[in-house]
Design an enzyme around this catalytic site. Sequence first.
Site, short mmCIF file in Angstrom:
data_model
loop_
_atom_site.label_atom_id
_atom_site.label_comp_id
_atom_site.label_asym_id
_atom_site.label_seq_id
_atom_site.Cartn_x
_atom_site.Cartn_y
_atom_site.Cartn_z
N TRP A 190 -2.82 -2.71 -1.57
CA TRP A 190 -2.48 -4.13 -1.70
C TRP A 190 -3.28 -4.80 -0.60
O TRP A 190 -3.01 -4.60 0.58
CB TRP A 190 -0.98 -4.35 -1.50
CG TRP A 190 -0.56 -5.75 -1.76
CD1 TRP A 190 -0.17 -6.28 -2.97
CD2 TRP A 190 -0.46 -6.82 -0.81
NE1 TRP A 190 0.14 -7.60 -2.82
CE2 TRP A 190 -0.03 -7.97 -1.51
CE3 TRP A 190 -0.71 -6.94 0.56
CZ2 TRP A 190 0.16 -9.20 -0.90
CZ3 TRP A 190 -0.53 -8.16 1.17
CH2 TRP A 190 -0.08 -9.27 0.45
N ASN A 223 -1.55 2.31 5.72
CA ASN A 223 -0.69 1.23 5.25
C ASN A 223 -0.28 0.42 6.48
O ASN A 223 0.33 0.97 7.39
CB ASN A 223 0.55 1.82 4.55
CG ASN A 223 1.62 0.78 4.28
OD1 ASN A 223 1.34 -0.40 4.16
ND2 ASN A 223 2.87 1.22 4.20
N GLY A 224 -0.65 -0.85 6.50
CA GLY A 224 -0.32 -1.69 7.65
C GLY A 224 -1.49 -2.62 7.95
O GLY A 224 -2.39 -2.79 7.12
N HIS A 274 17.20 -36.35 -5.88
CA HIS A 274 16.50 -36.82 -4.68
C HIS A 274 15.00 -36.59 -4.75
O HIS A 274 14.35 -36.42 -3.73
CB HIS A 274 17.10 -36.13 -3.45
CG HIS A 274 18.55 -36.47 -3.27
ND1 HIS A 274 18.98 -37.57 -2.57
CD2 HIS A 274 19.66 -35.88 -3.78
CE1 HIS A 274 20.31 -37.62 -2.62
NE2 HIS A 274 20.74 -36.61 -3.35
N GLU A 327 17.34 -17.65 -7.24
CA GLU A 327 16.95 -16.32 -7.69
C GLU A 327 16.38 -16.36 -9.12
O GLU A 327 15.39 -15.69 -9.41
CB GLU A 327 18.16 -15.37 -7.59
CG GLU A 327 17.96 -13.97 -8.10
CD GLU A 327 16.84 -13.20 -7.42
OE1 GLU A 327 16.26 -13.68 -6.44
OE2 GLU A 327 16.51 -12.11 -7.91
N LYS A 368 12.63 -15.09 -10.01
CA LYS A 368 12.36 -14.05 -11.01
C LYS A 368 11.34 -14.53 -12.02
O LYS A 368 10.41 -13.82 -12.37
CB LYS A 368 13.64 -13.65 -11.77
CG LYS A 368 14.60 -12.75 -11.10
CD LYS A 368 14.19 -11.32 -10.91
CE LYS A 368 13.46 -11.08 -9.62
NZ LYS A 368 14.14 -11.09 -8.39
N GLU A 390 7.73 -14.88 -10.40
CA GLU A 390 6.99 -13.71 -9.94
C GLU A 390 6.51 -12.81 -11.07
O GLU A 390 5.51 -12.13 -10.91
CB GLU A 390 7.77 -12.92 -8.89
CG GLU A 390 9.01 -12.24 -9.37
CD GLU A 390 9.69 -11.43 -8.26
OE1 GLU A 390 9.01 -10.95 -7.36
OE2 GLU A 390 10.92 -11.29 -8.33
N LYS A 413 5.85 -4.14 -3.96
CA LYS A 413 7.30 -3.99 -3.89
C LYS A 413 7.84 -4.23 -2.49
O LYS A 413 8.85 -4.89 -2.31
CB LYS A 413 7.66 -2.57 -4.36
CG LYS A 413 9.13 -2.25 -4.32
CD LYS A 413 9.87 -2.96 -5.41
CE LYS A 413 11.36 -2.72 -5.38
NZ LYS A 413 12.08 -3.78 -6.10
N ARG A 436 3.79 -0.14 -4.89
CA ARG A 436 3.62 -0.69 -3.55
C ARG A 436 2.30 -1.47 -3.39
O ARG A 436 2.05 -2.07 -2.35
CB ARG A 436 3.63 0.45 -2.51
CG ARG A 436 4.91 1.25 -2.52
CD ARG A 436 4.81 2.39 -1.54
NE ARG A 436 4.69 1.92 -0.20
CZ ARG A 436 5.70 1.67 0.61
NH1 ARG A 436 6.93 1.84 0.18
NH2 ARG A 436 5.50 1.25 1.84
N CYS A 462 0.84 -1.19 0.00
CA CYS A 462 0.00 0.00 0.00
C CYS A 462 0.88 1.25 0.00
O CYS A 462 1.93 1.28 0.63
CB CYS A 462 -0.94 0.11 1.20
SG CYS A 462 -2.06 -1.27 1.34
O1 M6R Z 1 12.86 -4.70 0.35
P1 M6R Z 1 13.42 -6.08 0.61
O2 M6R Z 1 14.69 -6.33 -0.11
O3 M6R Z 1 13.52 -6.39 2.06
O4 M6R Z 1 12.35 -7.06 -0.02
C1 M6R Z 1 12.46 -8.45 0.15
C2 M6R Z 1 11.53 -9.17 -0.78
O5 M6R Z 1 10.20 -8.83 -0.53
C3 M6R Z 1 11.84 -8.88 -2.26
O6 M6R Z 1 13.15 -9.21 -2.57
C4 M6R Z 1 10.88 -9.71 -3.15
O7 M6R Z 1 11.15 -11.06 -3.03
C5 M6R Z 1 10.97 -9.26 -4.60
N1 M6R Z 1 9.67 -9.31 -5.18
C6 M6R Z 1 11.84 -10.13 -5.41
O8 M6R Z 1 11.92 -9.71 -6.73
#
Ligand code: M6R
Length: 639
Positions: A85, A114-115, A533, A510, A514, A517, A634, A27, A2
């Site tokens: 969000w 936000n929260g 395994h 990673e 990527k 997501e 984000k 956000r 948010c």
């Molecule tokens: O702001 P941060 O680096 O603490 O965020 C951590 C994760 O939320 C962030 O890396 C998330 O996994 C991204 N969507 C990855 O691309």
Amino acid sequence: MCGIVAYVGNKQVTSLLIEGLKRLEYRGYDSAGIAVMRTPEGATMETPGEITMCRSVGRVSVLQSRVEKEPEKYQGSLGIAHTRWATHGKVTEANAHPHIGKTKDGHTITLVHNGTIENYATLRTYLEKRGHTFYGESDTEVLTKLIAELYDGNLERTVQKTLQEITGAYAIAVICDREPHTLVAARKGSPLIIGIAEHAYIVASDQSAIVSHTTQVIHLDDYQVARLCAGPSDRKKTVVGEPWSVDFRTTTLENEEVTQEIQELELDLQEIELAGYEHYMLKEIMQQPDSIRTCLNGRIDKREGRVVLGGLTNLAKELVRARKFILTAQGTAYHAALIGEYLLEELAKIPCECEYASEFRYRNPIIEDGTVVLAVSQSGETSDTLEALREAKDRGATALGVVNVVGSTMSRETDAGVYLRVGPEIGVASTKAFIGQVTVLTMIALFVGRRRFLSKDLVSRYLDELDQVPEFVAQIVKQTDAIKACVEQVVDRDNWLFLGRGYNYPVALEGALKLKEISYIHAEGMPAAEMKHGPIALIDEGMPVVFLATQGSQYDKVISNIEEVKARGGRIIAVATEGDTNIERYTDDGFVFWVPSISEPLQPLLTTVPLQLLAYHAAQLRGLDVDKPRNLAKSVTVE
Ligand code: M6R
């Protein structure tokens, strides 16, 4: 999660709030809303205002077109806005912010948040008994109505009082039509910044919504409330555009005044523009050579074999004597932290653990003398990482931060830290921040390692290579078209594997994250050996399996794993070291992405980059919104 933005000052507020929402949209983007305080023609400071509101499901652009259809309805110089969000309650207009509550004397309270309010259920029952009716399921509606219930003619005082009844996290902006020139903001656990402009104040979840108005900001601390007032210098008449007198104060929930230092934002507006790129993610991938250069700038001395990290200098002795490092983070930052674990153990020879912050914070971890907890985070606001850090500090650990956003909560709560200096990251999928995190963790490992066992020559050699990374990454990103051509052939496949060993194991994680997501393709990353395994059962004819197969101590083993996958019909995509002619025996034409040769500890800085482009092109080819993938936000500021 948010984004909130609010304004009080001498300008028309609507377009300004919409612009702010667009900047904060990364956000959260399932619904958006705005509330504007209208003051009648010829109103004085004392004339009550009238609040008009517009909320809509969908992106900010939907809200914008609705607001622009009736511009006269949204004329005013005080307003609040929100991009959501969803946490409590479905994605509906009723649950979109701002929320509304009616005071006993018929005035309107409007609020954005936000929260998450944890005790909202009990409070809702209480409010229902007091005659409030609810139109939605949101916890924020409960908070708004509680403020309305307790309103005593002074918004600031009422907010202070109400927040004493709240458990959970909040960054809020509140207005009341009885006080048409007053904006009240408060925070606990969620980020909030107040911009101090000429004749105006802007409150926002982050600096991106503030920087076009002012660079003077204050960061509210937890349990603090700000009262921001702006009104015409001639108190008899409201004239928008004229110089206005402004006044603010910050207090605790108990109404004790606190002085907040005014700080200068270091953000340049250009850094948050698309600069001709189609997406922020692509811009952020392509600009990684520059991001790494800025990250390294002034911090490495190749000749002397020295790493200069100003933020750690005072703690250097403590770090050198540390008995254990615990690295903690979430998501992509966790993958960087995992690489950090390998780096610190290999280069600094300090025992390390790496753990998801969400697990660490709840499992009663053992923190002994000499434990350093290192939180890795782009935003510096991720709720789980922040709480893990606080838990570790409470148990006596030294707290370090590897954070991107300057002035973020983590950066303020750690004992010391190193900023990434890669500039703002807007794309929801983290790319340049990951590379920045790994670069910083490499420097920290060398910083500590040099003070323990590493020779000057060895550190010099690593630094020499590190210095070449920007140029190497620039070469890698030139393969973008080739990567796209490869992805085109396999983008219809819904299950992928990413496999790597050693330093390339976190890279495999990673790469899979990527892809998942932003392209919604199911992907798993794992150590290449782990495949046998169980996951090997998934492999069928044509399944894409991405191997991190760079030259190094485990190259032959990775080749064996490639053979195993190939024998079962898997389609091999490899990231390999330039000059490796052997690898092409296993891959189709164009299914190898090349990286320059570099020492193993530095390989993730290169091998991650083709996987970022792979995910980007997959999402693009599937016609998806790369920068705003579904269900994501984000910065995850709720548990
Ligand atoms: O702001 P941060 O680096 O603490 O965020 C951590 C994760 O939320 C962030 O890396 C998330 O996994 C991204 N969507 C990855 O691309």
